[in-house]
Design a protein around this motif. Structure first.
Motif, PDB file in Angstrom:
ATOM      1  N   VAL A 789       0.800  -1.237   0.000  1.00 52.29           N
ATOM      2  CA  VAL A 789       0.000   0.000   0.000  1.00 52.29           C
ATOM      3  C   VAL A 789       0.826   1.278   0.000  1.00 52.29           C
ATOM      4  CG1 VAL A 789      -1.998  -1.084   1.090  1.00 52.29           C
ATOM      5  CG2 VAL A 789      -0.246  -0.035   2.529  1.00 52.29           C
ATOM      6  N   THR A 790       2.073   1.211   0.443  1.00 49.49           N
ATOM      7  CA  THR A 790       2.865   2.448   0.532  1.00 49.49           C
ATOM      8  C   THR A 790       3.680   2.728  -0.718  1.00 49.49           C
ATOM      9  OG1 THR A 790       4.615   1.231   1.674  1.00 49.49           O
ATOM     10  CG2 THR A 790       3.010   2.401   3.042  1.00 49.49           C
ATOM     11  N   ASN A 791       3.954   1.691  -1.511  1.00 46.33           N
ATOM     12  CA  ASN A 791       4.659   1.915  -2.778  1.00 46.33           C
ATOM     13  C   ASN A 791       3.640   2.226  -3.865  1.00 46.33           C
ATOM     14  OD1 ASN A 791       7.170   1.299  -1.629  1.00 46.33           O
ATOM     15  ND2 ASN A 791       6.806  -0.895  -1.909  1.00 46.33           N
ATOM     16  N   LEU A 792       3.484   3.499  -4.174  1.00 47.66           N
ATOM     17  CA  LEU A 792       2.454   3.907  -5.132  1.00 47.66           C
ATOM     18  C   LEU A 792       2.955   3.672  -6.555  1.00 47.66           C
ATOM     19  CD1 LEU A 792       1.319   7.203  -3.353  1.00 47.66           C
ATOM     20  CD2 LEU A 792       0.273   4.948  -3.215  1.00 47.66           C
ATOM     21  N   ASP A 793       3.001   2.407  -6.926  1.00 43.38           N
ATOM     22  CA  ASP A 793       3.514   2.046  -8.254  1.00 43.38           C
ATOM     23  C   ASP A 793       2.555   2.503  -9.347  1.00 43.38           C
ATOM     24  OD1 ASP A 793       5.587   0.788  -6.989  1.00 43.38           O
ATOM     25  OD2 ASP A 793       4.551  -1.155  -6.920  1.00 43.38           O
ATOM     26  N   ASN A 794       3.106   2.572 -10.546  1.00 44.12           N
ATOM     27  CA  ASN A 794       2.284   2.972 -11.699  1.00 44.12           C
ATOM     28  C   ASN A 794       1.219   1.932 -12.049  1.00 44.12           C
ATOM     29  OD1 ASN A 794       3.678   5.359 -12.034  1.00 44.12           O
ATOM     30  ND2 ASN A 794       5.245   4.408 -13.319  1.00 44.12           N
ATOM     31  N   LYS A 795       1.369   0.714 -11.484  1.00 45.05           N
ATOM     32  CA  LYS A 795       0.390  -0.327 -11.825  1.00 45.05           C
ATOM     33  C   LYS A 795      -0.999   0.001 -11.262  1.00 45.05           C
ATOM     34  CE  LYS A 795       1.225  -3.316  -7.827  1.00 45.05           C
ATOM     35  NZ  LYS A 795       1.543  -4.668  -7.374  1.00 45.05           N
ATOM     36  N   TYR A 796      -1.055   0.836 -10.218  1.00 46.05           N
ATOM     37  CA  TYR A 796      -2.357   1.197  -9.653  1.00 46.05           C
ATOM     38  C   TYR A 796      -3.043   2.248 -10.524  1.00 46.05           C
ATOM     39  CZ  TYR A 796      -0.725  -1.185  -5.435  1.00 46.05           C
ATOM     40  OH  TYR A 796      -0.262  -2.114  -4.556  1.00 46.05           O
ATOM     41  N   GLN A 797      -4.303   1.985 -10.843  1.00 43.98           N
ATOM     42  CA  GLN A 797      -5.040   2.884 -11.741  1.00 43.98           C
ATOM     43  C   GLN A 797      -5.919   3.883 -10.990  1.00 43.98           C
ATOM     44  OE1 GLN A 797      -7.202   0.070 -14.101  1.00 43.98           O
ATOM     45  NE2 GLN A 797      -5.396  -0.663 -15.208  1.00 43.98           N
ATOM     46  N   ASP A 798      -5.983   3.783  -9.676  1.00 46.17           N
ATOM     47  CA  ASP A 798      -6.889   4.653  -8.910  1.00 46.17           C
ATOM     48  C   ASP A 798      -6.155   5.391  -7.793  1.00 46.17           C
ATOM     49  OD1 ASP A 798      -6.348   2.418  -7.483  1.00 46.17           O
ATOM     50  OD2 ASP A 798      -8.388   2.069  -6.777  1.00 46.17           O
ATOM     51  N   VAL A 799      -4.952   5.874  -8.086  1.00 48.98           N
ATOM     52  CA  VAL A 799      -4.212   6.645  -7.084  1.00 48.98           C
ATOM     53  C   VAL A 799      -4.745   8.072  -7.092  1.00 48.98           C
ATOM     54  CG1 VAL A 799      -1.958   7.492  -6.362  1.00 48.98           C
ATOM     55  CG2 VAL A 799      -2.155   5.218  -7.367  1.00 48.98           C
ATOM     56  N   ASN A 800      -5.656   8.352  -6.167  1.00 49.82           N
ATOM     57  CA  ASN A 800      -6.229   9.699  -6.052  1.00 49.82           C
ATOM     58  C   ASN A 800      -6.282  10.097  -4.581  1.00 49.82           C
ATOM     59  OD1 ASN A 800      -8.633   8.496  -4.925  1.00 49.82           O
ATOM     60  ND2 ASN A 800      -9.238   7.985  -7.034  1.00 49.82           N
ATOM     61  N   ILE A 801      -6.701  11.314  -4.335  1.00 49.04           N
ATOM     62  CA  ILE A 801      -6.689  11.835  -2.957  1.00 49.04           C
ATOM     63  C   ILE A 801      -7.535  10.971  -2.032  1.00 49.04           C
ATOM     64  CG2 ILE A 801      -7.425  13.773  -1.512  1.00 49.04           C
ATOM     65  CD1 ILE A 801      -6.588  15.652  -3.693  1.00 49.04           C
ATOM     66  N   LYS A 802      -8.718  10.601  -2.494  1.00 45.37           N
ATOM     67  CA  LYS A 802      -9.636   9.841  -1.641  1.00 45.37           C
ATOM     68  C   LYS A 802      -9.005   8.517  -1.183  1.00 45.37           C
ATOM     69  CE  LYS A 802     -13.957   7.293  -1.737  1.00 45.37           C
ATOM     70  NZ  LYS A 802     -15.006   6.727  -2.560  1.00 45.37           N
ATOM     71  N   VAL A 803      -8.469   7.739  -2.126  1.00 46.47           N
ATOM     72  CA  VAL A 803      -7.913   6.429  -1.792  1.00 46.47           C
ATOM     73  C   VAL A 803      -6.661   6.587  -0.927  1.00 46.47           C
ATOM     74  CG1 VAL A 803      -6.961   4.291  -2.738  1.00 46.47           C
ATOM     75  CG2 VAL A 803      -8.869   5.411  -3.892  1.00 46.47           C
ATOM     76  N   CYS A 804      -5.814   7.548  -1.262  1.00 51.09           N
ATOM     77  CA  CYS A 804      -4.588   7.755  -0.476  1.00 51.09           C
ATOM     78  C   CYS A 804      -4.908   8.196   0.956  1.00 51.09           C
ATOM     79  CB  CYS A 804      -3.679   8.767  -1.158  1.00 51.09           C
ATOM     80  SG  CYS A 804      -2.915   8.120  -2.669  1.00 51.09           S
TER      81      CYS A 804
END
Length: 864
Positions: A789-804
């Motif tokens: 969860v802490t490595n915000l890799d490019n593979k994640y498609q929903d890295v936004n303020i809400k999820v973070c």
């Protein structure tokens, strides 16, 4: 009303005057006449007089005395329908409708044909939705008063509400046949025919409904409704030519109603996008001033055709300076290609307007220049455009350019505040809304919007002061907003208090909202007789159906969710008793520190005493006000509800039972929202109710099997089953075994979690819940779970303020154990991604903010 214990003529005349005084609300005079009868030693225990005195006292607000007299009267004359009726009225005034119905039934045992008692009984039965009892009571009223229109209508409606359409229609037809036929049809007769048609339509006989409407066309005065129903019936019966004719007439009558256009498209059987666009263009020529024929084709047009249409539409809106232009066309933003075209056009407008004052550089010699304000509205649109696309820096650049162009336009400051809100900085957003509000202090909309943003920034006191500009003088703004049932303010207030960890205050606001819904349900009581008398029958049926699902409203859902979350927190972490905690701390203090603490406690006690004195003074004023109302012979209000004291609400003995009270309406009326069933699981998980947990999971699984929160619940439930497998009842065990195939696919918790992480590895939201369960099942895998969860890799498609923010909340809450260094690293990563989000700043950099509590998730980009 004949008495079971008759009085002599003189006293009987006085008793009739008591009744007359009650009906005319002359309560003091009524008490005088009652005193004259009861002062006579022969009649001092006369039951009906005692009951009427009690009823009169109740209207003056003396409730305890009222009950004492009515019960005394009933004991002295148990066979009096008057005493039972009065006791029923007293119970009804206290909203004890079940008890009132019992009293009315007892009254009818001794006076079975009393019309007034039957009417009162029927009102309570429809209020409580005892439809079968209502039908029987309306039948008795019909037999007693067959010439009254309300008797027939009430009886017919009872069958309609029960779903017996055939009987309802037979009664209505019999009644209409008895009416004198002529050409002078009034509005009430017209409404009755439309109601009859509604019953036929709901019975499913569409052909009969159409025939009935066409035969009664001349008698119906509401021509708009008539044409709408005729068009809809022809459409459903696939008589498309007739339907098209009616909807064309309706468009001519009101070319701004978008529903008529969609119905006409169905009637003309248009399915191809190009045909629909052509249809709208032809109507745009016929109705040049209407907006829908210009706006609606944008939903269907593509590529070059869309470019031409949106170009014309944008130019027209920008020339006129239409502030909600972006909101108007935001629905087309689901198509990426259309978004690109809009952006290209707007950037072209910006360059051309700066250079030559026109929308295109190719139009240098064509006509006069555009108004100077066009550039301002282009900037304004672009700011909203980039804000929607989550490109905060560009959005701020354009809104700053707009403010520099025209620094007095309120909408610009509101939009700048909204941009900061979406960027995760509620404090800066609040600042710009305050600026907007200061430009026009007489604008209630801006005032309310500013208050809402202040609540989002946890500034409750300031929000109350802002609202005080439009509330009644002499009353605190918070109290007046509660009187006005201003639920948006109260729900935002509750959420602010929840974030500030003032749980008692949050619960108080939630309970206030709950009481508003109870009041709205009570308010329908007056309409049961009014609608029957005025023949607004279709609206009345609509009202009854609305009241049945009232607590499914979003306002109630938000308040209930907040209350349930707070009660769950109070169950998990009960509030500690301050006195006990202080006594424990005092034992370890040095003498000098102990002296300081005692001085501090003394000041706190003095302050509390002053506050209590002020509260007592306010209570005395309220009592004087109510007393003055009673002395003015004004009928007393509904029973006073218990005062909501935050401290008591926060220290309730059974938080889970209180949470269930908020949950039950949601289970009935918000079944299609998965949050309802997830909240139910959380409550029953803590109550260790395995079958109810299973029921909640099944309902949630049916709605969204892939929901991340549901996965967390499934894993925990799986662990509960393993821990209790030997102690389960055999029948319960058998039920669970049957359902495990659907829910777990015969996997254990570890395999279930592993498969979930593999399936949804591209979603940070899903991986967060999977990682939490990874640590929950095996704390030794903490580093693996944190790495997910802490490595915000490019593979994640929903890295936004809400999820973070959700990830950060889980890290701080301890869902992954002790991990301070990982929290700091994660916040640093997020800060580089979301420059303006205050939640990811260190405590030193957020010292300018009033609170470090996490603001609510703002995942939508609406104007709210």
């Amino acid at each position: 009303m004949p008495s079971s214990n008759p009085l002599p003529p003189k006293e009987n005349a006085l008793f009739k005057r008591i009744l007359r005084c009650y009906e005319q609300k002359q309560y003091k005079n009524g008490l005088k006449f009652a005193k004259q009868i009861l002062s006579n030693s022969k009649f001092m225990e006369h039951g009906e007089t005692l009951a009427m005195k009690g009823l009169t006292l109740n209207c003056l607000g003396r409730k305890e005395e009222a009950y004492e007299y009515v019960r005394r009267g009933l004991r002295n004359d148990l066979r009096s329908h008057v005493c039972w009726h009065v006791y029923g009225l007293l119970q009804r005034s206290d909203k004890k409708y079940d008890e009132a119905i019992k009293c009315y039934r007892n009254a009818l045992k001794w006076e079975k044909d009393n019309i007034q008692i039957l009417r009162d009984l029927s009102l309570l039965q429809i209020q409580m939705r005892d439809l079968e009892g209502y039908r029987d009571t309306r039948y008795q009223l019909l037999m007693l008063r067959p010439t009254q229109r309300a008797s027939w209508i009430g009886y017919a409606m009872s069958f309609h509400l029960l779903g017996d359409y055939k009987s309802a229609l037979n009664i209505l037809e019999t009644f209409l046949d008895q009416q004198q036929k002529g050409n002078n049809y009034d509005y009430e007769h017209s409404e009755l025919l439309l109601y009859q048609n509604m019953v036929i339509y709901e019975s499913g006989d569409l052909k009969q409904a159409l025939m009935h409407l066409e035969s009664c066309e001349d008698q119906i005065l509401d021509k708009l409704t008539l044409k709408e129903i005729l068009g809809e019936l022809n459409l459903q019966l696939k008589q498309f030519e007739k339907a098209a004719k009616y909807f064309e007439e309706l468009i001519r009558r009101n070319p701004e109603n978008t529903t008529y256009y969609s119905k006409l498209i169905q009637a003309r059987e248009l399915t191809k996008p190009e045909d629909i666009v052509q249809f709208y263009l032809s109507l745009a020529d016929m109705y040049p001033k209407a907006n829908p024929p210009k706006r609606l084709p944008l939903n269907y047009a593509v590529e070059e055709q869309f470019r031409n249409l949106i170009d014309n539409y944008l130019r027209q809106g920008l020339r006129k300076g239409v502030p909600p232009l972006f909101v108007d066309i935001r629905s087309v933003y689901t198509d990426k290609r259309k978004v690109e075209i809009i952006e290209q056009l707007l950037l072209q407008y910006t360059d051309a307007l700066k250079k030559i004052g026109k929308f295109s550089e190719n139009e240098v010699n064509n006509g006069p220049k555009e108004p100077a304000s066009c550039l301002l509205w282009v900037y304004y649109f672009l700011a909203q455009h980039y804000d929607y696309l989550q490109q905060t820096e560009k959005a701020l650049m354009y809104i700053d350019a707009a403010i520099e162009h025209t620094p007095t336009l309120i909408e610009l400051f509101v939009t700048k505040g909204r941009i900061y809100k979406h960027a995760g900085d509620p404090y800066e957003a609040c600042k710009w809304l305050d600026e907007a509000q200061s430009l026009d202090t007489a604008d209630r909309y801006i005032n309310s919007k500013c208050a809402k943003y202040m609540l989002r920034a946890n500034r409750v006191k300031q929000a109350e002061e802002i609202c005080a500009k439009f509330t009644r003088e002499g009353v605190s703004a918070m109290e007046n907003l509660n009187e006005m049932q201003c639920m948006w303010f109260q729900t935002e207030c509750a959420l602010a208090y929840q974030r500030l960890e003032k749980y008692g205050e949050a619960l108080k606001k939630c309970h206030e909202v709950d009481r508003h819904f109870s009041e709205i349900i009570e308010d329908q009581f007056d309409f049961h007789t009014y609608c029957m008398r005025k023949m607004t029958l279709r609206s009345y049926v609509g009202l009854l159906r609305l009241e049945d699902v009232l607590r499914g409203h979003p306002f109630y859902f938000k308040a209930a969710r907040c209350a349930i979350e707070v009660y769950l927190h109070l169950f998990d972490e009960p509030l500690k008793d301050e006195n006990t905690e202080q006594e424990l701390n005092m034992e370890n203090l040095a003498p000098s520190e102990l002296k300081k603490l005692r001085n501090k406690q003394r000041k706190a006690r003095r302050k509390a005493e002053q506050e209590n004195a002020q509260a007592a003074q306010a209570q005395v004023k309220r009592e004087q006000y109510h007393k003055s109302k009673q002395q003015g012979d004004i009928e007393a209000d509904a029973p006073q509800l218990d005062e909501l004291v935050p401290e008591k609400l926060a220290k309730v003995d059974d938080p889970l039972e209180q949470a269930i009270k908020f949950l039950q309406p949601l289970q009935n009326l918000a079944q299609n929202r998965i949050e309802t069933h997830l909240m139910a699981f959380e409550i029953y998980y803590r109550k260790e109710k395995i079958l109810l947990m299973l029921q909640s999971l099944k309902r949630a699984h049916r709605l969204d099997a892939a929901n991340p929160k549901l996965h967390t619940c499934l894993v925990r439930f799986c662990r509960v089953l393993n821990q209790n497998k030997d102690g389960l009842d055999p029948i319960v065990k058998e039920v669970i075994e049957q359902e495990k195939v659907l829910l777990f696919n015969n996997k254990d918790a570890i395999q279930l979690n592993r498969d979930y992480l593999d399936t949804y590895c591209n979603s940070l939201e899903a991986v967060l819940e999977g990682a939490k369960m990874l640590y929950y099942l095996n704390p030794k895998l903490q580093s693996t779970a944190l790495g997910l969860v802490t490595n915000l890799d490019n593979k994640y498609q929903d890295v936004n303020i809400k999820v973070c923010k959700n990830v950060l909340r889980s890290l701080k809450k301890g869902d992954f154990g002790q991990c301070d260094s990982q929290i700091e690293e994660f916040m640093t990563r997020c800060q580089t991604l979301f420059l303006h989000a205050v939640d990811f700043r260190s405590s030193s950099s957020t010292s300018v903010c009033e609170s470090n509590h996490v603001p609510p998730d703002q995942d939508n980009y609406s104007s709210n």
